[in-house]
Design a protein around this motif. Structure first.
Motif, PDB file in Angstrom:
ATOM      1  N   ASP A   1      86.199  57.729 132.262  1.00  0.00           N
ATOM      2  CA  ASP A   1      85.944  56.474 132.971  1.00  0.00           C
ATOM      3  C   ASP A   1      86.651  56.463 134.322  1.00  0.00           C
ATOM      4  O   ASP A   1      86.077  56.056 135.340  1.00  0.00           O
ATOM      5  CB  ASP A   1      86.415  55.299 132.111  1.00  0.00           C
ATOM      6  CG  ASP A   1      86.018  53.957 132.701  1.00  0.00           C
ATOM      7  OD1 ASP A   1      84.855  53.814 133.113  1.00  0.00           O
ATOM      8  OD2 ASP A   1      86.874  53.062 132.762  1.00  0.00           O
TER       9      ASP A   1
ATOM     10  N   ASN B   1      84.997  59.029 136.663  1.00  0.00           N
ATOM     11  CA  ASN B   1      83.569  58.781 136.882  1.00  0.00           C
ATOM     12  C   ASN B   1      82.698  59.907 136.333  1.00  0.00           C
ATOM     13  O   ASN B   1      81.718  60.335 136.964  1.00  0.00           O
ATOM     14  CB  ASN B   1      83.287  58.591 138.374  1.00  0.00           C
ATOM     15  CG  ASN B   1      81.997  57.815 138.616  1.00  0.00           C
ATOM     16  OD1 ASN B   1      81.650  56.915 137.857  1.00  0.00           O
ATOM     17  ND2 ASN B   1      81.275  58.177 139.674  1.00  0.00           N
TER      18      ASN B   1
ATOM     19  N   LEU C   1      79.171  57.237 129.520  1.00  0.00           N
ATOM     20  CA  LEU C   1      80.147  58.313 129.693  1.00  0.00           C
ATOM     21  C   LEU C   1      79.569  59.623 129.193  1.00  0.00           C
ATOM     22  O   LEU C   1      78.925  59.673 128.148  1.00  0.00           O
ATOM     23  CB  LEU C   1      81.440  57.993 128.928  1.00  0.00           C
ATOM     24  CG  LEU C   1      82.238  56.783 129.398  1.00  0.00           C
ATOM     25  CD1 LEU C   1      83.454  56.571 128.497  1.00  0.00           C
ATOM     26  CD2 LEU C   1      82.689  56.953 130.842  1.00  0.00           C
TER      27      LEU C   1
END
Length: 351
Positions: A26, A29, A45
């Motif tokens: 997270d 990215n 994700l």
């Protein structure tokens, strides 16, 4: 220490590692954005399948210190190196696209390491190595291509791992297939635990998955399954144990043949697999489709273990019979519903 307690500790460690990875993904990215091949429409994700490689590392660490009594010490170092190499390169590719040449070289080197661990690299076995290379390249890529909806990679992996566990531990109630201890049971159990952890966050309805496997997961689990089946084949001399990958094999190979007939570029993204038609055009839920593939493969594998006489002729007849049955089902399904995909493609051109 009690073996079940050790497995409980391993499960908790894997769960914590997966949650830690989510924080890292997270923050960095590491996400999966929808494209024309995708069956999802939201950002998720990517790389949750890294847990398979981490599970192998944990298994190796626990065996090396004697917490899992396999008698191997630090077992299968070349196999561990192979999975680490291919999963590591795939993870980098998940973050930033790598040239095909880099991924191809890594794949062949990893397979060389795996074949060395399987004790296949002998001059007199050159033809076996060539055949194994073709099968492994094809199978690993098919497993990677089939990773397109929630739960299918984790569910299908379980449908392969559980029959392998039965064979390795002894298929209870089956007199025709005796136990074949081809790998330590603890290895299969640890991979199953890693798969269960992954499924907790991926085996969910469309739009609710916390993570996707990514190439690191799909290629990683492909190599793990191929190694285990390779060990079983080397132990028994029976190639028909490839039946444990039959459902993916039929779907993947026939879809490739279909795309060749359509004169398509095989390197381009597509949504022509049978499971994609189910999830996209027929609007069948991801979990239901994944359970269908998982159920069919489990039924095929259990039939092979419990119903098929333990003779070479019976094994080959069962394998070809299952291939024929699944192929006919695939072709009939495509003939009935493929027009829906053509309508989808036509709608894209009108936009």
């Amino acid at each position: 220490m009690n073996t079940y307690l050790v497995y409980g500790i391993i499960f908790v460690i894997l769960l914590v590692l997966e949650l830690v990875y989510f924080k890292i993904a997270d923050k960095c990215n590491i996400i999966d954005k929808p494209n024309e091949r995708s069956s999802h429409s939201t950002i998720v994700l990517r790389g949750g399948g890294i847990i398979f490689m981490l599970g192998l590392w944990i298994w190796a660490a626990f065996t090396s210190v004697g917490l899992l009594d396999t008698g191997l010490g630090f077992g299968y170092p070349w196999f561990l190196a192979a999975v680490t190499l291919i999963a590591g390169v795939s993870f980098v590719d998940d973050i930033r696209s790598l040239p095909d040449s880099v991924r191809l070289v890594a794949q062949f080197v990893a397979m060389g390491l795996m074949f060395y661990q399987l004790d296949m690299l002998h001059w007199e076995m050159w033809w076996v190595v060539i055949l194994a290379l073709i099968v492994c390249v094809g199978a690993s890529n098919v497993i990677n291509f089939m990773d397109g909806i929630n739960g299918i990679t984790g569910g299908y992996a379980l449908s392969v791992l559980l029959p392998l566990l039965l064979i390795n531990h002894g298929a209870a109630g089956c007199d025709l297939n005796a136990q074949v201890a081809f790998v330590p049971t603890s290895l299969i159990m640890t991979v199953i635990l890693a798969d269960v952890v992954f499924c907790l966050f991926n085996f969910r309805p469309k739009g609710k998955a916390k993570c996707f496997a990514g190439d690191v997961g799909s290629i990683g689990i492909a190599f793990i399954l191929l190694f285990m089946i390779g060990q079983l084949i080397m132990k028994t001399g029976d190639v028909t144990y490839l039946v444990f990958l039959l459902v993916y094999g039929v779907d993947g190979c026939l879809t490739i043949c279909h795309r060749i007939m359509l004169h398509e570029n095989l390197g381009e993204a597509h949504r022509k697999h049978a499971y994609q038609l189910m999830a996209n055009e027929l609007k069948i839920g991801h979990v239901k489709v994944s359970l269908l593939y998982m159920g069919i493969q489990t039924a095929v594998s259990l039939g092979f273990i419990y119903l098929c006489p333990n003779t070479t002729l019976a094994h080959w007849l069962y394998l070809f019979g299952a291939i024929l049955l699944l192929s006919v089902a695939y072709v009939l399904f495509k003939k009935k519903y493929y027009h829906l995909h053509e309508e989808y493609l036509a709608s894209l051109k009108q936009k």
